[in-house]
Motif scaffolding. Structure first.
Motif, PDB file in Angstrom:
ATOM      1  N   LEU A 181      12.814  88.297 -80.678  1.00  0.00           N
ATOM      2  CA  LEU A 181      11.421  87.872 -80.735  1.00  0.00           C
ATOM      3  C   LEU A 181      11.299  86.448 -81.276  1.00  0.00           C
ATOM      4  O   LEU A 181      10.646  85.592 -80.656  1.00  0.00           O
ATOM      5  CB  LEU A 181      10.631  88.842 -81.622  1.00  0.00           C
ATOM      6  N   VAL A 182      11.953  86.188 -82.410  1.00  0.00           N
ATOM      7  CA  VAL A 182      11.781  84.882 -83.047  1.00  0.00           C
ATOM      8  C   VAL A 182      12.566  83.782 -82.331  1.00  0.00           C
ATOM      9  O   VAL A 182      12.174  82.610 -82.368  1.00  0.00           O
ATOM     10  CB  VAL A 182      12.175  84.931 -84.534  1.00  0.00           C
ATOM     11  N   GLU A 183      13.659  84.174 -81.684  1.00  0.00           N
ATOM     12  CA  GLU A 183      14.513  83.158 -81.068  1.00  0.00           C
ATOM     13  C   GLU A 183      14.118  82.835 -79.624  1.00  0.00           C
ATOM     14  O   GLU A 183      14.301  81.704 -79.169  1.00  0.00           O
ATOM     15  CB  GLU A 183      15.974  83.616 -81.112  1.00  0.00           C
ATOM     16  N   LYS A 184      13.537  83.819 -78.918  1.00  0.00           N
ATOM     17  CA  LYS A 184      13.254  83.587 -77.501  1.00  0.00           C
ATOM     18  C   LYS A 184      11.800  83.833 -77.105  1.00  0.00           C
ATOM     19  O   LYS A 184      11.181  82.984 -76.472  1.00  0.00           O
ATOM     20  CB  LYS A 184      14.166  84.470 -76.640  1.00  0.00           C
ATOM     21  N   VAL A 185      11.255  84.994 -77.473  1.00  0.00           N
ATOM     22  CA  VAL A 185       9.920  85.354 -76.984  1.00  0.00           C
ATOM     23  C   VAL A 185       8.834  84.454 -77.558  1.00  0.00           C
ATOM     24  O   VAL A 185       8.035  83.874 -76.809  1.00  0.00           O
ATOM     25  CB  VAL A 185       9.611  86.835 -77.288  1.00  0.00           C
ATOM     26  N   LEU A 186       8.777  84.333 -78.871  1.00  0.00           N
ATOM     27  CA  LEU A 186       7.711  83.538 -79.493  1.00  0.00           C
ATOM     28  C   LEU A 186       7.745  82.066 -79.074  1.00  0.00           C
ATOM     29  O   LEU A 186       6.689  81.503 -78.751  1.00  0.00           O
ATOM     30  CB  LEU A 186       7.771  83.679 -81.018  1.00  0.00           C
ATOM     31  N   PRO A 187       8.916  81.405 -79.044  1.00  0.00           N
ATOM     32  CA  PRO A 187       8.925  80.019 -78.564  1.00  0.00           C
ATOM     33  C   PRO A 187       8.432  79.889 -77.126  1.00  0.00           C
ATOM     34  O   PRO A 187       7.727  78.928 -76.791  1.00  0.00           O
ATOM     35  CB  PRO A 187      10.396  79.622 -78.692  1.00  0.00           C
ATOM     36  N   ALA A 188       8.796  80.844 -76.272  1.00  0.00           N
ATOM     37  CA  ALA A 188       8.352  80.790 -74.876  1.00  0.00           C
ATOM     38  C   ALA A 188       6.839  80.948 -74.777  1.00  0.00           C
ATOM     39  O   ALA A 188       6.171  80.253 -73.999  1.00  0.00           O
ATOM     40  CB  ALA A 188       9.049  81.871 -74.059  1.00  0.00           C
ATOM     41  N   LEU A 189       6.280  81.860 -75.557  1.00  0.00           N
ATOM     42  CA  LEU A 189       4.829  82.059 -75.556  1.00  0.00           C
ATOM     43  C   LEU A 189       4.106  80.828 -76.089  1.00  0.00           C
ATOM     44  O   LEU A 189       3.062  80.421 -75.557  1.00  0.00           O
ATOM     45  CB  LEU A 189       4.462  83.288 -76.389  1.00  0.00           C
ATOM     46  N   GLN A 190       4.652  80.222 -77.124  1.00  0.00           N
ATOM     47  CA  GLN A 190       4.045  79.021 -77.697  1.00  0.00           C
ATOM     48  C   GLN A 190       4.054  77.862 -76.714  1.00  0.00           C
ATOM     49  O   GLN A 190       3.183  76.986 -76.759  1.00  0.00           O
ATOM     50  CB  GLN A 190       4.766  78.653 -78.994  1.00  0.00           C
ATOM     51  N   ASP A 191       5.034  77.861 -75.807  1.00  0.00           N
ATOM     52  CA  ASP A 191       5.113  76.816 -74.784  1.00  0.00           C
ATOM     53  C   ASP A 191       4.301  77.149 -73.545  1.00  0.00           C
ATOM     54  O   ASP A 191       4.331  76.404 -72.561  1.00  0.00           O
ATOM     55  CB  ASP A 191       6.574  76.578 -74.387  1.00  0.00           C
ATOM     56  N   GLY A 192       3.597  78.285 -73.576  1.00  0.00           N
ATOM     57  CA  GLY A 192       2.697  78.622 -72.475  1.00  0.00           C
ATOM     58  C   GLY A 192       3.303  79.372 -71.316  1.00  0.00           C
ATOM     59  O   GLY A 192       2.686  79.501 -70.262  1.00  0.00           O
ATOM     60  N   HIS A 193       4.521  79.901 -71.477  1.00  0.00           N
ATOM     61  CA  HIS A 193       5.170  80.631 -70.396  1.00  0.00           C
ATOM     62  C   HIS A 193       4.655  82.076 -70.314  1.00  0.00           C
ATOM     63  O   HIS A 193       4.161  82.635 -71.297  1.00  0.00           O
ATOM     64  CB  HIS A 193       6.681  80.672 -70.606  1.00  0.00           C
ATOM     65  N   ILE A 194       4.820  82.680 -69.154  1.00  0.00           N
ATOM     66  CA  ILE A 194       4.651  84.126 -69.013  1.00  0.00           C
ATOM     67  C   ILE A 194       6.006  84.753 -69.308  1.00  0.00           C
ATOM     68  O   ILE A 194       6.996  84.431 -68.665  1.00  0.00           O
ATOM     69  CB  ILE A 194       4.200  84.511 -67.590  1.00  0.00           C
ATOM     70  N   VAL A 195       6.057  85.621 -70.299  1.00  0.00           N
ATOM     71  CA  VAL A 195       7.300  86.290 -70.661  1.00  0.00           C
ATOM     72  C   VAL A 195       7.286  87.690 -70.077  1.00  0.00           C
ATOM     73  O   VAL A 195       6.393  88.491 -70.378  1.00  0.00           O
ATOM     74  CB  VAL A 195       7.484  86.362 -72.192  1.00  0.00           C
ATOM     75  N   LEU A 196       8.276  87.976 -69.219  1.00  0.00           N
ATOM     76  CA  LEU A 196       8.458  89.314 -68.655  1.00  0.00           C
ATOM     77  C   LEU A 196       9.654  89.930 -69.369  1.00  0.00           C
ATOM     78  O   LEU A 196      10.784  89.462 -69.209  1.00  0.00           O
ATOM     79  CB  LEU A 196       8.719  89.250 -67.154  1.00  0.00           C
ATOM     80  N   CYS A 197       9.401  90.967 -70.145  1.00  0.00           N
ATOM     81  CA  CYS A 197      10.461  91.549 -70.966  1.00  0.00           C
ATOM     82  C   CYS A 197      10.729  92.993 -70.566  1.00  0.00           C
ATOM     83  O   CYS A 197       9.814  93.824 -70.543  1.00  0.00           O
ATOM     84  CB  CYS A 197      10.083  91.479 -72.441  1.00  0.00           C
ATOM     85  N   ASP A 198      11.981  93.270 -70.271  1.00  0.00           N
ATOM     86  CA  ASP A 198      12.445  94.624 -69.950  1.00  0.00           C
ATOM     87  C   ASP A 198      12.615  95.376 -71.265  1.00  0.00           C
ATOM     88  O   ASP A 198      13.604  95.215 -71.957  1.00  0.00           O
ATOM     89  CB  ASP A 198      13.777  94.511 -69.194  1.00  0.00           C
ATOM     90  N   ARG A 199      11.602  96.161 -71.617  1.00  0.00           N
ATOM     91  CA  ARG A 199      11.506  96.981 -72.827  1.00  0.00           C
ATOM     92  C   ARG A 199      11.028  96.174 -74.043  1.00  0.00           C
ATOM     93  O   ARG A 199      11.286  94.987 -74.170  1.00  0.00           O
ATOM     94  CB  ARG A 199      12.823  97.689 -73.164  1.00  0.00           C
ATOM     95  N   PHE A 200      10.321  96.899 -74.923  1.00  0.00           N
ATOM     96  CA  PHE A 200       9.909  96.356 -76.209  1.00  0.00           C
ATOM     97  C   PHE A 200       9.706  97.545 -77.143  1.00  0.00           C
ATOM     98  O   PHE A 200      10.382  98.567 -77.017  1.00  0.00           O
ATOM     99  CB  PHE A 200       8.642  95.485 -76.056  1.00  0.00           C
ATOM    100  N   VAL A 201       8.777  97.453 -78.057  1.00  0.00           N
ATOM    101  CA  VAL A 201       8.640  98.454 -79.112  1.00  0.00           C
ATOM    102  C   VAL A 201       8.330  99.855 -78.584  1.00  0.00           C
ATOM    103  O   VAL A 201       8.724 100.862 -79.193  1.00  0.00           O
ATOM    104  CB  VAL A 201       7.577  98.006 -80.139  1.00  0.00           C
ATOM    105  N   ASP A 202       7.643  99.963 -77.454  1.00  0.00           N
ATOM    106  CA  ASP A 202       7.318 101.287 -76.904  1.00  0.00           C
ATOM    107  C   ASP A 202       8.575 102.093 -76.601  1.00  0.00           C
ATOM    108  O   ASP A 202       8.564 103.322 -76.704  1.00  0.00           O
ATOM    109  CB  ASP A 202       6.463 101.150 -75.636  1.00  0.00           C
ATOM    110  N   SER A 203       9.654 101.408 -76.232  1.00  0.00           N
ATOM    111  CA  SER A 203      10.907 102.115 -75.975  1.00  0.00           C
ATOM    112  C   SER A 203      11.406 102.827 -77.225  1.00  0.00           C
ATOM    113  O   SER A 203      11.848 103.975 -77.166  1.00  0.00           O
ATOM    114  CB  SER A 203      11.981 101.141 -75.473  1.00  0.00           C
ATOM    115  N   SER A 204      11.333 102.151 -78.351  1.00  0.00           N
ATOM    116  CA  SER A 204      11.782 102.770 -79.597  1.00  0.00           C
ATOM    117  C   SER A 204      10.907 103.961 -79.967  1.00  0.00           C
ATOM    118  O   SER A 204      11.398 104.985 -80.452  1.00  0.00           O
ATOM    119  CB  SER A 204      11.763 101.739 -80.732  1.00  0.00           C
ATOM    120  N   LEU A 205       9.609 103.845 -79.737  1.00  0.00           N
ATOM    121  CA  LEU A 205       8.696 104.947 -80.050  1.00  0.00           C
ATOM    122  C   LEU A 205       8.975 106.155 -79.169  1.00  0.00           C
ATOM    123  O   LEU A 205       8.971 107.298 -79.643  1.00  0.00           O
ATOM    124  CB  LEU A 205       7.246 104.486 -79.888  1.00  0.00           C
TER     125      LEU A 205
END
Length: 211
Positions: free
Chosen positions: A79-103
């Motif tokens: 999250l801190v190394e890839k997702v958040l920087p990409a979002l801050q730069d205005g990209h659309i982030v498509l992520c295969d799985r996130f917190v719902d998988s753990s739940l």
């Protein structure tokens, strides 16, 4: 640049998440959108190493709580190394799985409790949640059959679980769908890849006007 868009793709084993993400990324890029594709666990070197530990078929004795903690650790770094920087730069982030998988997997299917697993991940994600989650619904019979027929897909430790485990994973996702209908959209993943893509594009168009 403006804040980007965080879209996660969820589903049981063999749902076709990777295929959908590839098709969806191409579609959005052809429309002129900047897209970052990533996955959990993984996406960056540290998290990929943790992924190797979690999914190693030799690690069948792994404790459920250990598994949940490793997923959360990989999630935080990703999250801190890839997702958040990409979002801050205005990209659309498509992520295969996130917190719902753990739940669904550890919280419900492993029996640790969704609330307990959420507490672990609440610390890890620090309030960051997807703008939209696509849940690709597939029966365990269809999903596991696809895996058996796919010679290029990695076989991981979760694939070796009993059929009843995968049924519980699906039940867990259904509970999340009922709990968060404003964020999670169900898509029938037993359709053709083209129909799945069209349905997902329709969902995105309705949720984010002008995208």
């Amino acid at each position: 640049m403006s804040k980007g868009l965080f879209i996660t793709i969820e589903g049981g084993e063999g749902a076709g998440k990777s295929s959908l993400i590839g098709l969806l990324a191409n579609t959005l890029q052809h429309k002129g959108r900047s897209v970052v594709v990533t996955r959990e666990p993984g996406g960056i070197p540290i998290a990929e190493k943790i992924r190797g530990v979690i999914l190693d078929t030799a690690h069948t004795t792994m404790d459920a709580r250990t598994e949940a903690l490793l997923y959360a650790a990989a999630r935080r770094q990703h999250l801190v190394e890839k997702v958040l920087p990409a979002l801050q730069d205005g990209h659309i982030v498509l992520c295969d799985r996130f917190v719902d998988s753990s739940l669904a997997y550890q919280g419900y299917a492993r029996g640790l409790g969704m609330d307990e697993v959420w507490k672990i991940n609440e610390f890890a994600i620090a309030g960051v949640m997807p703008d939209l989650t696509i849940y690709m619904d597939v029966s365990p019979e269809v999903g596991l059959s696809r895996i058996a027929q796919n010679e290029v897909r990695e076989v991981n430790r979760l694939d070796l679980e009993r059929h009843s485990f995968h049924e519980r994973v699906r039940e867990g996702y259904m509970l999340l769908l009922d709990q968060f209908p404003e964020r999670i959209a169900r898509v029938d993943a037993e359709q053709s890849p083209e129909n799945v893509l069209n349905e997902v594009i329709d969902v995105i168009s309705r949720r984010f006007a002008g995208l």
